[in-house]
Design a protein around this motif. Sequence first.
Motif, PDB file in Angstrom:
ATOM      1  N   PRO A   1       0.928  -1.138   0.098  1.00  0.00           N
ATOM      2  CA  PRO A   1       0.196   0.006  -0.011  1.00  0.00           C
ATOM      3  C   PRO A   1       0.779   1.080   0.084  1.00  0.00           C
ATOM      4  N   GLY A   2       0.583   2.240  -0.811  1.00  0.00           N
ATOM      5  CA  GLY A   2       1.211   3.593  -0.958  1.00  0.00           C
ATOM      6  C   GLY A   2       2.316   3.498  -2.072  1.00  0.00           C
ATOM      7  N   ASP A   3       2.573   2.279  -2.461  1.00  0.00           N
ATOM      8  CA  ASP A   3       3.514   2.269  -3.819  1.00  0.00           C
ATOM      9  C   ASP A   3       2.815   2.633  -5.067  1.00  0.00           C
ATOM     10  N   VAL A   4       3.366   3.080  -6.028  1.00  0.00           N
ATOM     11  CA  VAL A   4       3.053   3.523  -7.168  1.00  0.00           C
ATOM     12  C   VAL A   4       3.161   2.440  -8.409  1.00  0.00           C
ATOM     13  N   ALA A   5       1.972   2.227  -9.085  1.00  0.00           N
ATOM     14  CA  ALA A   5       1.918   1.135 -10.160  1.00  0.00           C
ATOM     15  C   ALA A   5       1.496   1.901 -11.532  1.00  0.00           C
ATOM     16  N   ARG A   6       2.165   1.381 -12.709  1.00  0.00           N
ATOM     17  CA  ARG A   6       1.429   1.675 -13.812  1.00  0.00           C
ATOM     18  C   ARG A   6       0.218   0.907 -14.068  1.00  0.00           C
ATOM     19  N   ILE A   7      -0.916   1.687 -14.546  1.00  0.00           N
ATOM     20  CA  ILE A   7      -2.077   0.964 -14.811  1.00  0.00           C
ATOM     21  C   ILE A   7      -2.288   1.301 -16.445  1.00  0.00           C
ATOM     22  N   ARG A   8      -2.296   0.277 -17.297  1.00  0.00           N
ATOM     23  CA  ARG A   8      -2.035   0.330 -18.778  1.00  0.00           C
ATOM     24  C   ARG A   8      -3.526  -0.436 -19.113  1.00  0.00           C
ATOM     25  N   SER A   9      -4.112   0.312 -19.886  1.00  0.00           N
ATOM     26  CA  SER A   9      -5.319  -0.245 -20.639  1.00  0.00           C
ATOM     27  C   SER A   9      -4.852  -0.415 -22.259  1.00  0.00           C
ATOM     28  N   PRO A  10      -5.598  -1.036 -23.014  1.00  0.00           N
ATOM     29  CA  PRO A  10      -5.120  -1.194 -24.659  1.00  0.00           C
ATOM     30  C   PRO A  10      -4.913   0.107 -24.981  1.00  0.00           C
ATOM     31  N   HIS A  11      -5.689   1.210 -24.347  1.00  0.00           N
ATOM     32  CA  HIS A  11      -5.709   2.849 -25.087  1.00  0.00           C
ATOM     33  C   HIS A  11      -4.572   3.580 -24.424  1.00  0.00           C
ATOM     34  N   ALA A  12      -4.431   3.496 -23.008  1.00  0.00           N
ATOM     35  CA  ALA A  12      -3.305   4.709 -22.477  1.00  0.00           C
ATOM     36  C   ALA A  12      -3.142   4.092 -21.241  1.00  0.00           C
ATOM     37  N   SER A  13      -2.009   4.935 -20.399  1.00  0.00           N
ATOM     38  CA  SER A  13      -1.645   4.151 -19.168  1.00  0.00           C
ATOM     39  C   SER A  13      -1.576   5.693 -18.195  1.00  0.00           C
ATOM     40  N   ILE A  14      -1.863   5.356 -17.112  1.00  0.00           N
ATOM     41  CA  ILE A  14      -1.908   6.133 -15.903  1.00  0.00           C
ATOM     42  C   ILE A  14      -1.076   5.621 -14.691  1.00  0.00           C
ATOM     43  N   LEU A  15      -0.538   6.447 -13.796  1.00  0.00           N
ATOM     44  CA  LEU A  15       0.129   5.922 -12.675  1.00  0.00           C
ATOM     45  C   LEU A  15      -1.041   5.795 -11.627  1.00  0.00           C
ATOM     46  N   GLY A  16      -0.963   5.255 -10.626  1.00  0.00           N
ATOM     47  CA  GLY A  16      -1.939   5.105  -9.478  1.00  0.00           C
ATOM     48  C   GLY A  16      -1.240   4.647  -8.258  1.00  0.00           C
ATOM     49  N   VAL A  17      -1.509   5.312  -7.202  1.00  0.00           N
ATOM     50  CA  VAL A  17      -1.119   4.749  -5.794  1.00  0.00           C
ATOM     51  C   VAL A  17      -1.938   3.768  -5.458  1.00  0.00           C
ATOM     52  N   VAL A  18      -1.253   2.627  -5.145  1.00  0.00           N
ATOM     53  CA  VAL A  18      -2.153   1.546  -4.901  1.00  0.00           C
ATOM     54  C   VAL A  18      -2.413   1.478  -3.185  1.00  0.00           C
ATOM     55  N   ASP A  19      -3.449   0.944  -2.964  1.00  0.00           N
ATOM     56  CA  ASP A  19      -3.934   0.586  -1.607  1.00  0.00           C
ATOM     57  C   ASP A  19      -4.685  -0.842  -1.471  1.00  0.00           C
ATOM     58  N   GLU A  20      -4.845  -1.218  -0.316  1.00  0.00           N
ATOM     59  CA  GLU A  20      -5.498  -2.524  -0.127  1.00  0.00           C
ATOM     60  C   GLU A  20      -6.901  -2.387   0.318  1.00  0.00           C
ATOM     61  N   GLU A  21      -7.698  -3.372  -0.141  1.00  0.00           N
ATOM     62  CA  GLU A  21      -8.914  -3.401  -0.208  1.00  0.00           C
ATOM     63  C   GLU A  21      -9.495  -4.791   0.137  1.00  0.00           C
ATOM     64  N   ALA A  22      -9.468  -5.592   1.199  1.00  0.00           N
ATOM     65  CA  ALA A  22      -9.744  -6.969   1.371  1.00  0.00           C
ATOM     66  C   ALA A  22     -11.263  -7.192   0.844  1.00  0.00           C
ATOM     67  N   GLY A  23     -11.942  -6.288   0.530  1.00  0.00           N
ATOM     68  CA  GLY A  23     -13.454  -6.395   0.294  1.00  0.00           C
ATOM     69  C   GLY A  23     -13.455  -6.766  -1.393  1.00  0.00           C
TER      70      GLY A  23
END
Length: 736
Positions: free
Chosen positions: A644-666
């Motif tokens: 949690p708190g790390d940055v990940a690249r989130i890539r779709s077939p169209h574009a990509s963004i950076l996101g700060v990940v967090d956990e949600e067990a649900g």
Amino acid sequence: MSEHPSFCRICAAHCPLVVEVDEGRPIRVRGDREAELFGGYTCAKGRALPQLHATPNRLLHSLVRQPDGSFAPIASANAIEEIAARLGNIIDRDGPAAVALYSGTSAFQSLTTTALAGSWLKAIGSSMGFSTGTIDQPGKLIAAALHGRWLAGAHDFDDADTWMLIGTNPTVSKLGGIPVTNPARHLHLARKRGLRLIVIDPRRSEDAKKAEIHLQPRPGEDPTILAGLIRVILEEDLVDADFLAEHAQGLDALRSAVEPFEPQYVAERAGVPARQLIEAARVFANARRGSAVAGTGPNMAPRGTLTEYLVLCLNTLCGRWRRAGEVVRNPGVLVPAPSPKAQAYPPWPALGFRPKLRVRGLTNTAAGLPTGALADEILLEGEGRIRALVCVGGNPILAFPDQIKAERAMRDLEFLVVLDPQLTPTARLADYVIAPRMMFETPGTTYQTESTSSIGISWGFPEPWGQYTPAITQPPDGADVIEDWQFFYRLARHMELELEVPCGNVIWRPGEPRPPRVALDMEAEPTTDELLRTLTHNSPVPLDEIKTHPHGALFRTAEQVQPSDADCDARLELADPMMLRDLAEVAGETATPSALGFPFRLVSRRIPDIMNSVGRGVAELTRSGPHNPAFMHPDDLAELGLAPGDVARIRSPHASILGVVDEEAGLRRGVVSMAHGFGDLPGLDDDVRRHGANTGRLSDSAEDFEPYSGIPRMSAIPVEITPVVAPTPAQPKETT
Ligand SMILES: Nc1nc2c(c(=O)[nH]1)N[C@H]1C(S)=C(S)[C@@H](COP(=O)(O)OP(=O)(O)OC[C@H]3O[C@@H](n4cnc5c(=O)[nH]c(N)nc54)[C@H](O)[C@@H]3O)O[C@H]1N2
Ligand SMILES: Nc1nc2c(c(=O)[nH]1)N[C@H]1C(S)=C(S)[C@@H](COP(=O)(O)OP(=O)(O)OC[C@H]3O[C@@H](n4cnc5c(=O)[nH]c(N)nc54)[C@H](O)[C@@H]3O)O[C@H]1N2
Ligand code: SF4
Ligand SMILES: [Mo]
């Protein structure tokens, strides 16, 4: 210091408030305990209204772009005169259709804004009026047109013994099938009464936590699941046969269409246990009263119209519509409505009407013009191209799907006018920014929320609630701010137009009379109160009576549903050919089409403290940080080596963004859940911890969209997640 009753107009709940005012400024807000219907409820956004009004970022003057690209303040009267001239030139050269209007969420909360913006557009002769309606839940109105509607309305939440929420989370969103008047309380009371709640959501949402049955499927499989539920109900003969015999048609064709959706097939495909699917079908169908409702999740996932159509079929199969002699607790207070009758109104045209767009075969629809194609209509050269846009109460750069294209389009416009109290990323691209008065500085009514009852089941107020508020505070000293409606009125005057306003439901329903239109006096500008009186002159309860109850009140008594007309043979349609063809296509797929190499699905969600893009600059509303976390299941994070708190690249077939990940067990595994309305202009929001990420960037409006409303895929988006090797460290705060 004085206290004033008023109500919040940030979201569709319109919660009654008591506002402490000091020297004309709002100081503090609390829920109004005198308004029993709401039980004194407010949320953090409503309580932060004083901060929203007083934020240093607020525009106190209108702005005009200078030749060097910078903004200079301009008197609103001069701005309007210059805008009239510029628009006039464009209309003279290209015709009125070159001028378009985009009305956003904040515009919709105000009757005067909605009415005047629309009548100005009509007066210039343009039908290019776009709104959030087709990037929200357009499937609802299109499906209603294909199915037909029941003139007495659906079962109420408050005496239901079951309820099904499909990709909606009303406890947080205050929209989506549990009455908006403090939904958590309605749900609490309902559960005490024994209501059996079924929730279908890939996330264990606030409402799913309260559900007896929570189906937690792969995102985007709602048509499959609904077809599966319908199949169980038909096979076990749990339908309301008398109702169907009298009021519906197409049962046999629907039965054949859902045949392929055997529980085991649905279970494997959607990733839910077959016995849970069967149990959900039985609980829903064996209950006496209760509806199924879908929300933004499935409307933004593929085939939103089909999902909404199957929801209507499910309700019809179980006869979940009010019958003769039953009561309609809210027969209408400000919004005129005919007496409820226990009969069907047959299907009406859902799409294919004018104006037709130039791209993707899209047309005007029962849900309005496809906003997902507005950017293309600006960018595509040739006759019919939109050259000027007036944007009121919306923020396309942060809210439109396919953000990079939206930005290109906004920059490509010859002329952009934005009405917004903030210099939003959209406003920063404008030629003129008009600084409006804010909520507490303008009179208002509960009209708009009441009118949403035409859109969704259990939308609007459950009881005959009405409230009027005068302006209760003054704009800051020295400000030159005008009401949004005054901009359109004065613009019309400069353009020498006559305005006519509609008096009646802005969301007109077939089967009801068209609202009459009334001409406005274009010589003497009305006051807001005079305008409100004109707009509500045919309301069931006169505005003046509502004004005598400053804390709001319940008006009128319940009305009884009338029996059907003797000669009525209208029927609800269970087998619309277009929908059954789509369902056959679904049956032919193995799962929602996905691209190889994109193992995760990004789903839409709302967070409690931010309303779309509104509230982000306010400390009280961003306690957990200024960004929108990319929530994932802890095991998915661990597998990817993310914490949690790390940055990940989130890539779709169209574009990509950076996101700060967090956990949600649900969350279901394989799902990324993220709110929209964050980020900034592309290129300016790389510091994701500060700006958050714009999920709209991931949508491909030209390649992956719903063919009817044109809504691009905005949920259940296939994405790949990769850790960013050197995460951007948070900037240490300067301590002084
Ligand atoms: N606090 C707050 N309130 C808001 C808003 C806000 O931004 N913040 N926005 C307002 C607006 S403009 C609107 S339109 C309403 C929307 O109101 P809702 O439609 O209730 O929106 P959400 O709360 O996002 O709930 C959508 C749910 O759908 C789920 N979901 C996502 N994809 C899928 C899918 O493919 N299938 C299924 N079955 N579920 C899926 C998500 O996990 C989420 O729980 O909320 C309004 N209220
Ligand atoms: N990826 C993705 N995209 C989405 C969604 C999603 O779930 N996922 N949700 C979609 C939905 S449901 C919606 S409704 C849209 C929302 O789309 P928009 O309505 O375009 O976006 P908002 O952020 O609500 O913009 C409201 C603007 O109104 C301004 N404002 C506030 N008060 C006033 C006022 O009194 N007068 C004026 N003139 N302006 C005011 C605010 O400062 C803000 O800039 O976003 C859509 N986009
Ligand atoms: S729920 Fe909506 S209307 Fe009520 S206080 Fe919060 S933002 Fe305002
Ligand atoms: Mo929305």
